[in-house]
Motif scaffolding. Structure first.
Motif, PDB file in Angstrom:
ATOM      1  N   UNK A   1      25.197  83.054  10.077  1.00 18.93           N
ATOM      2  CA  UNK A   1      25.203  81.663   9.614  1.00 18.93           C
ATOM      3  C   UNK A   1      26.122  80.807  10.483  1.00 18.93           C
ATOM      4  N   UNK A   2      25.908  79.507  10.412  1.00 16.05           N
ATOM      5  CA  UNK A   2      26.754  78.526  11.130  1.00 16.05           C
ATOM      6  C   UNK A   2      26.683  78.675  12.648  1.00 16.05           C
TER       7      UNK A   2
ATOM      8  N   UNK B   1      43.160  85.746  10.469  1.00 16.27           N
ATOM      9  CA  UNK B   1      42.419  85.041   9.422  1.00 16.27           C
ATOM     10  C   UNK B   1      43.345  84.346   8.428  1.00 16.27           C
ATOM     11  N   UNK B   2      44.524  84.905   8.188  1.00 21.24           N
ATOM     12  CA  UNK B   2      45.468  84.230   7.296  1.00 21.24           C
ATOM     13  C   UNK B   2      45.936  82.911   7.915  1.00 21.24           C
ATOM     14  N   UNK B   3      46.090  82.904   9.240  1.00 22.70           N
ATOM     15  CA  UNK B   3      46.413  81.665   9.935  1.00 22.70           C
ATOM     16  C   UNK B   3      45.273  80.657   9.798  1.00 22.70           C
ATOM     17  N   UNK B   4      44.044  81.148   9.834  1.00 20.57           N
ATOM     18  CA  UNK B   4      42.894  80.258   9.660  1.00 20.57           C
ATOM     19  C   UNK B   4      42.974  79.560   8.309  1.00 20.57           C
TER      20      UNK B   4
ATOM     21  N   UNK C   1      31.091  92.285  19.220  1.00 23.57           N
ATOM     22  CA  UNK C   1      32.462  92.297  18.697  1.00 23.57           C
ATOM     23  C   UNK C   1      32.450  92.929  17.306  1.00 23.57           C
ATOM     24  N   UNK C   2      33.037  94.101  17.170  1.00 28.26           N
ATOM     25  CA  UNK C   2      32.930  94.851  15.910  1.00 28.26           C
ATOM     26  C   UNK C   2      33.748  94.233  14.783  1.00 28.26           C
ATOM     27  N   UNK C   3      34.757  93.434  15.117  1.00 31.21           N
ATOM     28  CA  UNK C   3      35.579  92.802  14.078  1.00 31.21           C
ATOM     29  C   UNK C   3      35.063  91.426  13.663  1.00 31.21           C
ATOM     30  N   UNK C   4      34.065  90.929  14.365  1.00 27.20           N
ATOM     31  CA  UNK C   4      33.604  89.557  14.109  1.00 27.20           C
ATOM     32  C   UNK C   4      32.839  89.371  12.800  1.00 27.20           C
ATOM     33  N   UNK C   5      32.000  90.320  12.363  1.00 31.95           N
ATOM     34  CA  UNK C   5      31.295  90.107  11.102  1.00 31.95           C
ATOM     35  C   UNK C   5      32.227  89.858   9.918  1.00 31.95           C
TER      36      UNK C   5
ATOM     37  N   UNK D   1      33.617  86.325  10.168  1.00 30.70           N
ATOM     38  CA  UNK D   1      32.625  85.327   9.776  1.00 30.70           C
ATOM     39  C   UNK D   1      32.465  85.288   8.258  1.00 30.70           C
ATOM     40  N   UNK D   2      32.466  86.444   7.644  1.00 26.34           N
ATOM     41  CA  UNK D   2      32.360  86.516   6.183  1.00 26.34           C
ATOM     42  C   UNK D   2      33.561  85.838   5.519  1.00 26.34           C
ATOM     43  N   UNK D   3      34.727  86.013   6.113  1.00 23.88           N
ATOM     44  CA  UNK D   3      35.942  85.379   5.600  1.00 23.88           C
ATOM     45  C   UNK D   3      35.769  83.856   5.572  1.00 23.88           C
ATOM     46  N   UNK D   4      35.253  83.296   6.654  1.00 23.54           N
ATOM     47  CA  UNK D   4      35.053  81.852   6.716  1.00 23.54           C
ATOM     48  C   UNK D   4      33.963  81.389   5.746  1.00 23.54           C
TER      49      UNK D   4
END
Length: 286
Positions: free
Chosen positions: A213-214, A136-139, A54-58, A61-64
């Motif tokens: 991570x995680x 991610x803003x919803x997150x 998934x190209x958008x996943x890194x 994950x960094x956002x979290x």
């Protein structure tokens, strides 16, 4: 002057006698006042669905991870579940072996992916309330709102690891701040940080030593959790014990235990503890 002093002493004696008598007259049922249970600290569970293809996943994950740096990893508890093999989003163990790199998809993650009805990534579920969130803003909004919600249950984790057998024991202690206590399900998971393996990149190509991570490794409990009751108490009571046997490629110094309790209303609270620290074990405080 002496006369006035005598009058003062007499007044004090009368007042003392009155107070002593008044104390004697308090009824048995009026002598004790219920003290409310001390409040519980709120921790937020974020189930992140991610994949090595998934190209958008890194970036997600960094956002979290940035949110965790702000609030603390023990307060915002992220579990990254890799899944989506059929959608060409994740790399299974077998696929990874064929590529010469570790695949992070687990059968448990695939079951979770299906249970939420997912077909894409990245996605996240916050405290199992409000459904699946893709933005991610919803997150962030959901995480902040959960942090503002008072917790009625508190969890504490104590870990014990035997290096020779690679066996990990986790004691979960809990207490409820409501008189009826808590009845629901408990989940005890294992996650790992600092895993270096392959990740597909946005724009094409691969990074072969990407650091994850995680990452969800395994669960000691069923997919839906195991039944648990948490009593009303001011001090934590042992409510559950879980055991794990670590696989050869899992590094104990990078592993953490994540436990949470939930019911029909969502996650009541969560806790996280490192498997090993400088003392050889770790406890997560409330």
């Amino acid at each position: 002057m002496i006369k006035s002093f005598k009058h003062i002493c007499s007044a004090v004696a009368v007042m003392a006698a009155f107070l002593f008598a008044a104390c004697d007259e308090v009824g048995e049922g009026e002598r004790y006042i219920d003290v409310p249970a001390k409040p519980a600290s709120r921790c937020v569970l974020v189930e992140e669905f991610s994949g090595q293809l998934c190209v958008n996943c890194p970036a997600a994950s960094e956002f979290l991870e940035n949110i965790q740096e702000t609030y603390g990893k023990d307060t915002v508890i992220v579990v990254s579940l890799h899944a989506g093999v059929n959608q060409m989003l994740g790399i299974s163990k077998e696929m990874g072996q064929a590529m010469g790199y570790e695949g992070l998809v687990t059968d448990f993650g695939e079951q979770m992916f299906s249970s939420y009805g997912l077909t894409s990534e990245p996605n996240a579920v916050v405290d199992r309330r409000g459904g699946v969130l893709a933005n991610t803003q919803q997150w962030l909004t959901s995480i902040v709102n959960s942090l503002r919600t008072p917790a009625t249950e508190a969890l504490t984790l104590a870990t014990s690891y035997d290096e020779a057998s690679r066996r990990l024991t986790v004691n979960v202690l809990g207490r409820s701040t409501i008189e009826d206590g808590f009845t629901g399900n408990i989940h005890v998971w294992l996650t790992e940080d600092s895993i270096s393996t392959v990740q597909r990149l946005d724009g094409g190509g691969y990074e072969f030593d990407h650091v994850f991570n995680n990452i969800f490794r395994t669960s000691a409990t069923h997919l839906a959790g195991n039944p648990v009751t948490i009593p009303y108490a001011n001090e934590p009571q042992q409510v559950y014990t879980a055991t794990f046997t670590l696989e050869a490629n899992w590094k104990p110094e990078h592993l953490s235990v994540v436990a949470f309790v939930d019911n029909a209303s969502g996650v009541a609270n969560a806790a996280r503890a490192d498997v090993i620290n400088s003392e050889g074990g770790s406890s997560a405080t409330e």
